[in-house]
Motif scaffolding. Structure first.
Motif, mmCIF file in Angstrom:
data_model
loop_
_atom_site.group_PDB
_atom_site.id
_atom_site.type_symbol
_atom_site.label_atom_id
_atom_site.label_comp_id
_atom_site.label_asym_id
_atom_site.label_seq_id
_atom_site.Cartn_x
_atom_site.Cartn_y
_atom_site.Cartn_z
ATOM 1 N N ARG A 41 73.526 46.493 40.451
ATOM 2 C CA ARG A 41 72.862 45.833 41.588
ATOM 3 C C ARG A 41 71.574 46.564 41.956
ATOM 4 O O ARG A 41 70.578 45.937 42.311
ATOM 5 C CB ARG A 41 73.815 45.758 42.778
ATOM 6 N N LEU A 45 67.709 45.116 42.087
ATOM 7 C CA LEU A 45 66.825 45.264 43.248
ATOM 8 C C LEU A 45 65.547 46.035 42.915
ATOM 9 O O LEU A 45 64.476 45.728 43.445
ATOM 10 C CB LEU A 45 67.562 45.966 44.391
ATOM 11 N N GLY A 61 69.441 49.595 48.685
ATOM 12 C CA GLY A 61 69.712 48.237 49.153
ATOM 13 C C GLY A 61 70.063 48.174 50.613
ATOM 14 O O GLY A 61 71.115 47.662 50.975
ATOM 15 N N ASN A 63 68.946 46.342 52.969
ATOM 16 C CA ASN A 63 69.020 44.982 53.510
ATOM 17 C C ASN A 63 69.804 44.028 52.614
ATOM 18 O O ASN A 63 69.852 42.841 52.893
ATOM 19 C CB ASN A 63 67.608 44.429 53.727
ATOM 20 N N ASP A 64 70.394 44.535 51.562
ATOM 21 C CA ASP A 64 71.128 43.700 50.622
ATOM 22 C C ASP A 64 72.621 43.795 50.919
ATOM 23 O O ASP A 64 73.212 44.869 50.809
ATOM 24 C CB ASP A 64 70.833 44.141 49.186
ATOM 25 N N LEU A 65 73.243 42.685 51.267
ATOM 26 C CA LEU A 65 74.651 42.670 51.651
ATOM 27 C C LEU A 65 75.564 43.030 50.479
ATOM 28 O O LEU A 65 76.520 43.796 50.646
ATOM 29 C CB LEU A 65 75.032 41.293 52.212
ATOM 30 N N ILE A 66 75.275 42.525 49.297
ATOM 31 C CA ILE A 66 76.113 42.807 48.127
ATOM 32 C C ILE A 66 76.100 44.307 47.817
ATOM 33 O O ILE A 66 77.141 44.916 47.571
ATOM 34 C CB ILE A 66 75.639 41.996 46.904
ATOM 35 N N TYR A 67 74.947 44.915 47.851
ATOM 36 C CA TYR A 67 74.841 46.341 47.566
ATOM 37 C C TYR A 67 75.562 47.161 48.637
ATOM 38 O O TYR A 67 76.232 48.140 48.323
ATOM 39 C CB TYR A 67 73.378 46.760 47.474
ATOM 40 N N GLN A 68 75.443 46.772 49.891
ATOM 41 C CA GLN A 68 76.115 47.502 50.961
ATOM 42 C C GLN A 68 77.634 47.409 50.847
ATOM 43 O O GLN A 68 78.339 48.387 51.080
ATOM 44 C CB GLN A 68 75.650 46.988 52.333
#
Length: 140
Positions: A41, A45, A61, A63-68
């Motif tokens: 991921r 990004l 990440g 601001n990235d939900l998947i990465y968080q």
């Protein structure tokens, strides 16, 4: 009551031992899976493979939900693997000793005892040798 013998069947103990073995065997493999998914991921990004000492996993990440979700889901098995690594070795050898003692009276197969041990050893060596240096990037 005096002449009766207690028939002790260790199958319940052995089944619980195998469930715990499968849990411990999954720890390094789940950690590796989470780290490699995070690396994938992060490469999506960043548009390149993340580099050690340059791309911090916590800052990529934000601001990235998947990465968080991946980073928070990976920290738990990583910490559990770190702290339970030596405990698992003790438990594995004791469960093998139990298996060797009770396998004649039990219906538990060889597969349920030795497959978790083999999976743990494979995951452990991949985690320690770190091909692609993804674990080192994660721990940076």
């Amino acid at each position: 009551m005096q002449g009766q013998k207690i028939n002790f069947q260790p199958s319940f103990i052995l089944k619980s031992v195998t469930a715990i073995n499968w849990f411990f065997a999954a720890l390094p493999n789940l950690t590796l899976l989470g780290i490699w998914l995070m690396s994938w991921r992060a490469s999506v990004l960043l548009s390149r493979i993340p580099r050690i000492n340059l791309d911090d996993p916590k800052n990529i990440g934000e601001n990235d939900l998947i990465y968080q979700v991946l980073i928070h889901a990976t920290y738990l098995p990583a910490i559990a693997f770190y702290f339970l690594e030596s405990l698992w070795a003790i438990f594995a050898f004791s469960s093998i000793a139990m298996y060797l003692r009770w396998h004649q009276r039990s219906r538990i197969s060889h597969f349920s005892f030795f497959t978790p041990l083999i999976l743990f050893i494979i995951g452990y060596f991949i985690f320690k040798f770190d091909p692609g240096q993804r674990v080192e990037w994660f721990l940076d």
